[in-house]
Design a protein around this motif. Sequence first.
Motif, PDB file in Angstrom:
ATOM      1  N   PRO A 129       4.691  10.375 -16.542  1.00 52.77           N
ATOM      2  CA  PRO A 129       4.856   9.133 -15.780  1.00 52.77           C
ATOM      3  C   PRO A 129       3.665   8.869 -14.880  1.00 52.77           C
ATOM      4  O   PRO A 129       2.866   9.758 -14.591  1.00 52.77           O
ATOM      5  CB  PRO A 129       6.124   9.403 -14.963  1.00 52.77           C
ATOM      6  N   ALA A 130       3.559   7.636 -14.382  1.00 48.08           N
ATOM      7  CA  ALA A 130       2.458   7.270 -13.490  1.00 48.08           C
ATOM      8  C   ALA A 130       2.591   7.941 -12.132  1.00 48.08           C
ATOM      9  O   ALA A 130       1.603   8.241 -11.474  1.00 48.08           O
ATOM     10  CB  ALA A 130       2.410   5.750 -13.310  1.00 48.08           C
ATOM     11  N   MET A 131       3.832   8.200 -11.678  1.00 43.61           N
ATOM     12  CA  MET A 131       4.108   8.835 -10.392  1.00 43.61           C
ATOM     13  C   MET A 131       3.424   8.105  -9.235  1.00 43.61           C
ATOM     14  O   MET A 131       2.912   8.722  -8.296  1.00 43.61           O
ATOM     15  CB  MET A 131       3.667  10.306 -10.409  1.00 43.61           C
ATOM     16  N   ALA A 132       3.403   6.773  -9.275  1.00 44.08           N
ATOM     17  CA  ALA A 132       2.851   5.997  -8.159  1.00 44.08           C
ATOM     18  C   ALA A 132       3.766   6.135  -6.945  1.00 44.08           C
ATOM     19  O   ALA A 132       4.991   6.043  -7.067  1.00 44.08           O
ATOM     20  CB  ALA A 132       2.710   4.531  -8.557  1.00 44.08           C
ATOM     21  N   LEU A 133       3.173   6.362  -5.787  1.00 44.70           N
ATOM     22  CA  LEU A 133       3.924   6.534  -4.552  1.00 44.70           C
ATOM     23  C   LEU A 133       4.028   5.214  -3.796  1.00 44.70           C
ATOM     24  O   LEU A 133       3.170   4.345  -3.921  1.00 44.70           O
ATOM     25  CB  LEU A 133       3.254   7.589  -3.667  1.00 44.70           C
ATOM     26  N   SER A 146      15.128 -10.655  14.981  1.00 46.29           N
ATOM     27  CA  SER A 146      16.002 -10.544  13.809  1.00 46.29           C
ATOM     28  C   SER A 146      15.921  -9.187  13.130  1.00 46.29           C
ATOM     29  O   SER A 146      16.790  -8.842  12.320  1.00 46.29           O
ATOM     30  CB  SER A 146      15.660 -11.645  12.801  1.00 46.29           C
ATOM     31  N   GLY A 147      14.895  -8.403  13.411  1.00 49.00           N
ATOM     32  CA  GLY A 147      14.785  -7.102  12.771  1.00 49.00           C
ATOM     33  C   GLY A 147      13.426  -6.460  13.002  1.00 49.00           C
ATOM     34  O   GLY A 147      12.700  -6.829  13.932  1.00 49.00           O
ATOM     35  N   ILE A 148      13.068  -5.526  12.128  1.00 54.03           N
ATOM     36  CA  ILE A 148      11.813  -4.786  12.239  1.00 54.03           C
ATOM     37  C   ILE A 148      10.889  -5.208  11.105  1.00 54.03           C
ATOM     38  O   ILE A 148      11.291  -5.227   9.932  1.00 54.03           O
ATOM     39  CB  ILE A 148      12.066  -3.269  12.159  1.00 54.03           C
ATOM     40  N   THR A 149       9.649  -5.507  11.442  1.00 51.82           N
ATOM     41  CA  THR A 149       8.662  -5.879  10.429  1.00 51.82           C
ATOM     42  C   THR A 149       8.019  -4.611   9.872  1.00 51.82           C
ATOM     43  O   THR A 149       7.513  -3.781  10.628  1.00 51.82           O
ATOM     44  CB  THR A 149       7.574  -6.785  11.029  1.00 51.82           C
ATOM     45  N   VAL A 150       8.051  -4.485   8.559  1.00 48.40           N
ATOM     46  CA  VAL A 150       7.563  -3.279   7.887  1.00 48.40           C
ATOM     47  C   VAL A 150       6.571  -3.672   6.805  1.00 48.40           C
ATOM     48  O   VAL A 150       6.789  -4.660   6.072  1.00 48.40           O
ATOM     49  CB  VAL A 150       8.729  -2.483   7.257  1.00 48.40           C
ATOM     50  N   HIS A 151       5.473  -2.933   6.728  1.00 45.73           N
ATOM     51  CA  HIS A 151       4.504  -3.153   5.650  1.00 45.73           C
ATOM     52  C   HIS A 151       4.728  -2.102   4.568  1.00 45.73           C
ATOM     53  O   HIS A 151       4.752  -0.901   4.840  1.00 45.73           O
ATOM     54  CB  HIS A 151       3.072  -3.054   6.156  1.00 45.73           C
ATOM     55  N   PHE A 152       4.909  -2.566   3.331  1.00 45.92           N
ATOM     56  CA  PHE A 152       5.098  -1.703   2.170  1.00 45.92           C
ATOM     57  C   PHE A 152       3.852  -1.786   1.287  1.00 45.92           C
ATOM     58  O   PHE A 152       3.265  -2.865   1.139  1.00 45.92           O
ATOM     59  CB  PHE A 152       6.320  -2.135   1.356  1.00 45.92           C
ATOM     60  N   GLN A 153       3.482  -0.651   0.679  1.00 46.89           N
ATOM     61  CA  GLN A 153       2.293  -0.650  -0.178  1.00 46.89           C
ATOM     62  C   GLN A 153       2.424   0.409  -1.258  1.00 46.89           C
ATOM     63  O   GLN A 153       2.784   1.550  -0.976  1.00 46.89           O
ATOM     64  CB  GLN A 153       1.049  -0.375   0.664  1.00 46.89           C
ATOM     65  N   VAL A 154       2.139   0.020  -2.495  1.00 49.40           N
ATOM     66  CA  VAL A 154       2.054   0.978  -3.597  1.00 49.40           C
ATOM     67  C   VAL A 154       0.728   1.710  -3.459  1.00 49.40           C
ATOM     68  O   VAL A 154      -0.335   1.086  -3.426  1.00 49.40           O
ATOM     69  CB  VAL A 154       2.154   0.271  -4.966  1.00 49.40           C
ATOM     70  N   GLN A 155       0.779   3.036  -3.389  1.00 51.80           N
ATOM     71  CA  GLN A 155      -0.416   3.829  -3.090  1.00 51.80           C
ATOM     72  C   GLN A 155      -1.273   4.054  -4.339  1.00 51.80           C
ATOM     73  O   GLN A 155      -1.468   5.184  -4.785  1.00 51.80           O
ATOM     74  CB  GLN A 155      -0.002   5.182  -2.485  1.00 51.80           C
ATOM     75  N   GLU A 156      -1.768   2.965  -4.881  1.00 51.09           N
ATOM     76  CA  GLU A 156      -2.599   3.035  -6.090  1.00 51.09           C
ATOM     77  C   GLU A 156      -3.662   1.946  -6.009  1.00 51.09           C
ATOM     78  O   GLU A 156      -3.348   0.757  -5.925  1.00 51.09           O
ATOM     79  CB  GLU A 156      -1.744   2.863  -7.344  1.00 51.09           C
ATOM     80  N   ALA A 157      -4.928   2.362  -6.026  1.00 52.05           N
ATOM     81  CA  ALA A 157      -6.042   1.416  -5.994  1.00 52.05           C
ATOM     82  C   ALA A 157      -6.244   0.814  -7.385  1.00 52.05           C
ATOM     83  O   ALA A 157      -6.261   1.538  -8.385  1.00 52.05           O
ATOM     84  CB  ALA A 157      -7.308   2.115  -5.519  1.00 52.05           C
ATOM     85  N   LEU A 158      -6.409  -0.499  -7.449  1.00 51.48           N
ATOM     86  CA  LEU A 158      -6.557  -1.207  -8.715  1.00 51.48           C
ATOM     87  C   LEU A 158      -7.910  -1.906  -8.761  1.00 51.48           C
ATOM     88  O   LEU A 158      -8.331  -2.531  -7.783  1.00 51.48           O
ATOM     89  CB  LEU A 158      -5.435  -2.232  -8.884  1.00 51.48           C
ATOM     90  N   ASP A 159      -8.580  -1.783  -9.914  1.00 50.81           N
ATOM     91  CA  ASP A 159      -9.902  -2.368 -10.099  1.00 50.81           C
ATOM     92  C   ASP A 159      -9.813  -3.514 -11.107  1.00 50.81           C
ATOM     93  O   ASP A 159      -9.471  -3.291 -12.279  1.00 50.81           O
ATOM     94  CB  ASP A 159     -10.871  -1.299 -10.616  1.00 50.81           C
ATOM     95  N   PRO A 160     -10.084  -4.756 -10.697  1.00 46.40           N
ATOM     96  CA  PRO A 160     -10.011  -5.893 -11.634  1.00 46.40           C
ATOM     97  C   PRO A 160     -10.936  -5.746 -12.838  1.00 46.40           C
ATOM     98  O   PRO A 160     -10.727  -6.419 -13.859  1.00 46.40           O
ATOM     99  CB  PRO A 160     -10.425  -7.089 -10.766  1.00 46.40           C
ATOM    100  N   ALA A 161     -11.968  -4.879 -12.743  1.00 44.40           N
ATOM    101  CA  ALA A 161     -12.869  -4.680 -13.878  1.00 44.40           C
ATOM    102  C   ALA A 161     -12.283  -3.735 -14.928  1.00 44.40           C
ATOM    103  O   ALA A 161     -12.825  -3.616 -16.031  1.00 44.40           O
ATOM    104  CB  ALA A 161     -14.205  -4.118 -13.378  1.00 44.40           C
TER     105      ALA A 161
END
Length: 339
Positions: A129-133, A146-161
């Motif tokens: 599997p890719a095992m992306a975190l 209204s709540g807590i603002t949270v930033h989510f990010q898939v820990q994988e760098a992507l190159d358009p090239a």
Amino acid sequence: MPRSSPLPWKKTFRKLPPVIEDALVQLAPGALCVVGCTKVLTEEELAAGTYQHLCIATKVDLSPELQVLLPSPNVGPTSHANAIPEERPLKDRPKYAKLMHGRAPSWNGERLHRTTFHREVWQRELVPPAMALLGFRALASCATESGITVHFQVQEALDPADPQFRDKLLRCVNLLQENVGAVGVQALEHAAADALRGFSEDLGWCPLDEASTEAVLARIAQRSAGRGGEVFRLMRERFDCIRKLEPRRILHSARGFVGYFLIDYCDNLAVFENLEVDNALYVVRADAASLGRMPRQELFARVGKDVQRIVHTKDWMQQLDNIVRLARDDQSPRAGEMI
């Protein structure tokens, strides 16, 4: 794939949504990117357990420090494929005769007896599997009533090239969508991309003692709560069966390998088990210590070439017991066995 946890948003996209296409147009030439989004988690959502699959139950579970984990494979099809090895048939190669086991009615029709037969099947390969975190952190400067603002990010760098860029991008977008219900793309500096790659390659395996084992199992129970208590009871039962064979140690990753364990039985036998999926365990004819030191890419290459898959059927424990005994050269009688 097992039944997915119910979440109140669309599971996946079949193609990149317009918001992602618009963000790609705005990227500078030669820039890298990462899939991520910012979302407000409301008190009502937290109380309803909407984000328990990410081990987020209350405000206490959110902090300004980055937290990273492997998304639960039970959230949706992309999360499942992201965490679980896949067996693919090799239809460009000839079939072979595989010995199959079954049951058939006895001559009087009152009982069943075991049967064996050969069936022509495709050769298969195990695809890691890719095992992306998935990482997340609370944004204190963006707190709302209204709540807590949270930033989510898939820990994988992507190159358009990259020729496979759009396929990888769609996979990451669907992984975020399944777990969070929102998507986005941001530019990524090359230094930050190198840090992401280094972090995801180091799995950080460490041995578990009794206290840390219970803590890991508690997190798995939290992630699986949406699927019912019986599901976790079966997970715990499977884990106890594995421990009955007296492994030298059990390793768990500090890099978000939640659900996966590396069980060290002897110098030439190690087992990977994912408690969150009642599918199969993977036997590797290698030393667990050497496997635990390998980066992710090297580990997957090693496991992909030399692995035995044991499906969790009724006799899986007997199969594993036989393999462990053979590896240990253990000829002692089993409990209750006549000699």
